[in-house]
Design an enzyme around this catalytic site. Structure first.
Site, PDB file in Angstrom:
ATOM      1  N   ARG A  96       1.161  -1.304  -0.207  1.00  0.00           N
ATOM      2  CA  ARG A  96      -0.023   0.396  -0.177  1.00  0.00           C
ATOM      3  C   ARG A  96       0.976   0.833  -0.054  1.00  0.00           C
ATOM      4  O   ARG A  96       1.519   1.838   1.239  1.00  0.00           O
ATOM      5  CB  ARG A  96      -0.698   0.209   1.481  1.00  0.00           C
ATOM      6  CG  ARG A  96      -1.764   1.289   0.780  1.00  0.00           C
ATOM      7  CD  ARG A  96      -2.795   1.576   2.626  1.00  0.00           C
ATOM      8  NE  ARG A  96      -3.141   2.357   2.737  1.00  0.00           N
ATOM      9  CZ  ARG A  96      -3.316   3.531   3.957  1.00  0.00           C
ATOM     10  NH1 ARG A  96      -2.384   3.405   4.923  1.00  0.00           N
ATOM     11  NH2 ARG A  96      -3.926   4.408   3.840  1.00  0.00           N
ATOM     12  N   HIS A 140      -2.825  10.966   0.768  1.00  0.00           N
ATOM     13  CA  HIS A 140      -2.361  10.637   2.547  1.00  0.00           C
ATOM     14  C   HIS A 140      -1.667  12.219   2.806  1.00  0.00           C
ATOM     15  O   HIS A 140      -0.713  12.298   3.039  1.00  0.00           O
ATOM     16  CB  HIS A 140      -1.155   9.404   2.253  1.00  0.00           C
ATOM     17  CG  HIS A 140      -1.348   9.344   3.271  1.00  0.00           C
ATOM     18  ND1 HIS A 140      -1.225   7.937   3.883  1.00  0.00           N
ATOM     19  CD2 HIS A 140      -0.870   9.611   5.173  1.00  0.00           C
ATOM     20  CE1 HIS A 140      -0.536   7.795   5.193  1.00  0.00           C
ATOM     21  NE2 HIS A 140      -0.603   8.349   5.667  1.00  0.00           N
ATOM     22  N   GLU A 186      -7.358   8.600   6.404  1.00  0.00           N
ATOM     23  CA  GLU A 186      -7.190   8.962   7.232  1.00  0.00           C
ATOM     24  C   GLU A 186      -7.870  10.254   7.922  1.00  0.00           C
ATOM     25  O   GLU A 186      -7.588  11.438   8.092  1.00  0.00           O
ATOM     26  CB  GLU A 186      -6.162   9.125   8.067  1.00  0.00           C
ATOM     27  CG  GLU A 186      -6.021   7.988   8.996  1.00  0.00           C
ATOM     28  CD  GLU A 186      -5.025   7.841   9.603  1.00  0.00           C
ATOM     29  OE1 GLU A 186      -4.815   8.860  10.373  1.00  0.00           O
ATOM     30  OE2 GLU A 186      -4.916   6.580  10.324  1.00  0.00           O
ATOM     31  N   ASN A 314      -7.388   2.057   9.563  1.00  0.00           N
ATOM     32  CA  ASN A 314      -5.895   1.675  10.698  1.00  0.00           C
ATOM     33  C   ASN A 314      -6.565   1.824  11.904  1.00  0.00           C
ATOM     34  O   ASN A 314      -7.412   2.628  12.364  1.00  0.00           O
ATOM     35  CB  ASN A 314      -5.710   3.506  10.482  1.00  0.00           C
ATOM     36  CG  ASN A 314      -5.406   3.833   8.666  1.00  0.00           C
ATOM     37  OD1 ASN A 314      -5.301   2.583   7.769  1.00  0.00           O
ATOM     38  ND2 ASN A 314      -4.775   5.138   8.265  1.00  0.00           N
ATOM     39  N   TYR A 316      -4.737   1.724  15.652  1.00  0.00           N
ATOM     40  CA  TYR A 316      -3.797   1.634  16.656  1.00  0.00           C
ATOM     41  C   TYR A 316      -4.323   1.865  18.108  1.00  0.00           C
ATOM     42  O   TYR A 316      -4.713   1.273  18.342  1.00  0.00           O
ATOM     43  CB  TYR A 316      -3.427   3.278  15.923  1.00  0.00           C
ATOM     44  CG  TYR A 316      -2.174   3.404  14.715  1.00  0.00           C
ATOM     45  CD1 TYR A 316      -0.926   2.696  14.601  1.00  0.00           C
ATOM     46  CD2 TYR A 316      -3.056   3.801  13.237  1.00  0.00           C
ATOM     47  CE1 TYR A 316      -0.862   2.508  13.757  1.00  0.00           C
ATOM     48  CE2 TYR A 316      -2.299   3.609  12.918  1.00  0.00           C
ATOM     49  CZ  TYR A 316      -0.991   3.753  12.566  1.00  0.00           C
ATOM     50  OH  TYR A 316      -0.192   3.038  11.134  1.00  0.00           O
ATOM     51  N   GLU A 375      -3.490   0.011   8.005  1.00  0.00           N
ATOM     52  CA  GLU A 375      -2.678   0.018   8.925  1.00  0.00           C
ATOM     53  C   GLU A 375      -2.283  -0.179   9.863  1.00  0.00           C
ATOM     54  O   GLU A 375      -3.517   0.035  10.313  1.00  0.00           O
ATOM     55  CB  GLU A 375      -2.347   1.400   9.235  1.00  0.00           C
ATOM     56  CG  GLU A 375      -1.222   2.217   7.823  1.00  0.00           C
ATOM     57  CD  GLU A 375      -1.023   4.399   7.931  1.00  0.00           C
ATOM     58  OE1 GLU A 375      -1.394   5.043   9.315  1.00  0.00           O
ATOM     59  OE2 GLU A 375      -1.660   4.915   7.263  1.00  0.00           O
TER      60      GLU A 375
HETATM   61  C1  PNW Z   1      -1.469   7.288  10.710  1.00  0.00           C
HETATM   62  N1  PNW Z   1      -3.789   8.581  16.538  1.00  0.00           N
HETATM   63  O1  PNW Z   1      -1.750   8.291  12.190  1.00  0.00           O
HETATM   64  C2  PNW Z   1      -1.074   7.804   9.299  1.00  0.00           C
HETATM   65  O2  PNW Z   1      -1.774   6.777   8.493  1.00  0.00           O
HETATM   66  C3  PNW Z   1       0.643   7.294   8.544  1.00  0.00           C
HETATM   67  O3  PNW Z   1       1.243   8.216   7.965  1.00  0.00           O
HETATM   68  C4  PNW Z   1       1.216   7.619  10.230  1.00  0.00           C
HETATM   69  O4  PNW Z   1       2.561   7.663  10.163  1.00  0.00           O
HETATM   70  C5  PNW Z   1       0.768   6.655  11.463  1.00  0.00           C
HETATM   71  O5  PNW Z   1      -0.433   6.028  11.167  1.00  0.00           O
HETATM   72  C6  PNW Z   1       1.570   6.697  13.108  1.00  0.00           C
HETATM   73  O6  PNW Z   1       1.392   7.192  13.066  1.00  0.00           O
HETATM   74  C7  PNW Z   1      -1.764   8.375  12.881  1.00  0.00           C
HETATM   75  O7  PNW Z   1      -3.211   9.226  17.203  1.00  0.00           O
HETATM   76  C8  PNW Z   1      -1.350   9.259  13.923  1.00  0.00           C
HETATM   77  O8  PNW Z   1      -5.107   7.205  17.090  1.00  0.00           O
HETATM   78  C9  PNW Z   1      -2.206   8.813  15.247  1.00  0.00           C
HETATM   79  C10 PNW Z   1      -3.236   8.336  15.441  1.00  0.00           C
HETATM   80  C11 PNW Z   1      -3.922   7.471  14.344  1.00  0.00           C
HETATM   81  C12 PNW Z   1      -3.396   6.961  13.411  1.00  0.00           C
END
Ligand code: PNW
Length: 469
Positions: A96, A140, A186, A314, A316, A375
């Site tokens: 991706r 992006h 995002e 994505n 996290y 992600e």
């Molecule tokens: C993503 N949160 O960002 C982005 O899509 C990427 O470009 C980035 O490098 C990667 O995750 C790591 O940060 C996020 O706070 C940043 O939950 C913050 C969050 C989620 C995604």
């Protein structure tokens, strides 16, 4: 002499401990890695690329913690063949990447720059030659600066329309080889951090009404791009968003809390996935916004909810929810206690259960049949040991726990078709510059040399087994 396998079985018999259970994934599960254009490409002045809002933002004093920028990044623009060899060494089946809009249209609109698209032609051809399936993200976050200057970027629906024109142009030229397109990466972060907190490009701190209007234009841009991709893509072209939905998990897995987490998922993603899937903003959402609600037409809602082929997620950090009887919304956030652990980045609080609950909620709420995890990954301190190896066992722990929960989901029939690890290699981590390393390959940013971390071996083993290693 007993083979290793049977001697293991024998000792199992002796202890009564059962053989290790295989946490396997469905046949054909698509294992990949992810990156994005501004974070890896560098070569910001090459071949007619125009400036993006991230070039401008990164060169603004105080914007980036280590005063760095993406001018050279990992030099993926020139080293993409080497990077495809790294993917191949992992056994990855998919990649991706994102397309830099200002390479294709240096002014955002108007005359295309064929040399810009040529890079993606070379990249896609090299991926195909290596049996790696390309998945392209159209946006992006690297908006052409010209559109920020001319229209005010996403504060104007002219940008939503320009995005659709760019999407049409790219799809017409790549969809003979690229079958999967993600519209916007995002939406929520680009709205919130870029236009509310001012922590990401374009660095705006809009009042609530302006922020809500930006959110609507971004969702509209997604919908217009879906339509453009349908109109210009070859047969078999598939499209969907790549969203970091607010990840709602039940603090304890009781039916009542599970229900609370599910309704929270729908309400807290109202301006993004919910409107894309339902074609309306939930009443409660508009009522809460009051006079600050976005201005929109009924036709906008039809466009935003144009049918999609899959949802990209994505995943996290999650939030934990409990049911609250005295709360008319029906869900209540359990705030993170100060003692809750985090990874190297303080926002990265591990919540592996998100990898089970988020796709499950999405599949259930909106009857979604195809989901990709677009992600998942973590930063780590990544110090080499005395032997020179980066034993990033914290990243391995993080990945193993999330993948175990993903396997829980797929084994129960949640339709997740693939997983893209963020990231193939260390890269420019936005306002954290190069201080947060997310790669499973280490990058020396002086020499641009790539070196596998231990987590690359973990991922290679997982892919080879099609099971959590
Ligand atoms: C993503 N949160 O960002 C982005 O899509 C990427 O470009 C980035 O490098 C990667 O995750 C790591 O940060 C996020 O706070 C940043 O939950 C913050 C969050 C989620 C995604």
């Amino acid at each position: 002499m007993l083979s290793a396998r049977s001697s293991m079985a024998q000792s199992d018999q002796a202890t009564g401990i059962q053989n290790q259970k295989v946490l396997g994934f469905p046949n054909g599960f698509l294992w990949g890695t992810a990156t994005s254009s501004y974070q890896v490409e560098g070569a910001v002045n090459a071949d007619g690329r125009g400036p993006s809002i991230w070039d401008r933002f990164a060169h603004t004093p105080g914007a980036i913690s280590d005063r760095s920028n993406g001018d050279t990044a990992t030099d993926h623009y020139r080293r993409y063949k080497e990077d495809i060899r790294l993917m191949k060494a992992l056994g990855a089946k998919a990649y991706r990447f994102s397309i830099a809009w200002p390479r294709v249209f240096p002014q955002g609109v108007g005359s295309p720059n064929p040399k810009g698209l040529d890079f993606y032609n070379r990249l896609v051809d090299e991926l195909s030659a290596n049996g790696i399936e390309p998945f392209a993200t159209l946006y992006h976050w690297d908006l052409p600066q010209a559109l920020q200057d001319r229209f005010g970027g996403w504060t104007s629906r002219d940008t939503s329309k320009a995005f659709a024109d760019y999407a049409a142009h790219v799809t017409a030229r790549l969809s003979d080889r690229v079958k999967h397109f993600f519209t916007i990466n995002e939406c929520s972060r680009l709205v919130h951090l870029g236009h509310g907190l001012g922590a990401d490009a374009p660095g705006l701190k809009l009042p609530q009404s302006g922020l809500n209007q930006v959110r609507h234009h971004v969702a509209l841009g997604h919908g217009l791009a879906v339509q453009a991709i349908r109109a210009h893509g070859r047969a078999g072209t598939r499209v969907g968003p790549a969203e970091n939905a607010v990840s709602c998990i039940p603090a304890i897995e009781t039916p009542a809390n599970i229900h609370a987490a599910e309704i929270a998922t729908r309400e807290l993603n109202a301006g993004y996935l919910t409107v894309m899937m339902e074609g309306k903003y939930p009443e409660a959402h508009l009522a809460r916004a009051g006079n600050n609600a976005p201005k929109f037409t009924a036709d906008d809602l039809r466009v935003i909810s144009s049918p999609i082929d899959f949802v990209g997620l994505n995943v996290y950090t999650p939030d934990h929810y409990v049911v609250a009887a005295d709360n008319e919304r029906g869900f209540s956030l359990a705030p993170f206690p100060a003692s809750f652990p985090h990874m190297k980045a303080s926002w990265l609080r591990p919540g592996p259960e998100a990898m089970y609950w988020v796709p499950r909620h999405v599949a259930k709420l909106w009857n979604v049949k195809s989901i990709y995890i677009t992600e998942n990954g973590t930063s780590a301190s990544d110090q080499p040991a005395a032997d020179g190896t980066i034993y990033d066992v914290d990243r391995i722990m993080y990945l193993r726990n999330y993948l175990t929960q993903l396997q829980r989901a797929t084994s129960e029939g949640v339709p997740v078709l693939g997983y893209f690890l963020w990231s193939l290699m260390d890269n420019f981590e936005w306002s954290d510059g190069y201080e947060q390393r997310f790669g499973i390959y280490h990058v020396d940013f002086d020499t641009k040399r790539r070196t596998p971390k231990l987590s690359a071996s973990f991922y290679r083993e997982t892919i080879a087994r099609n099971a959590v290693a």
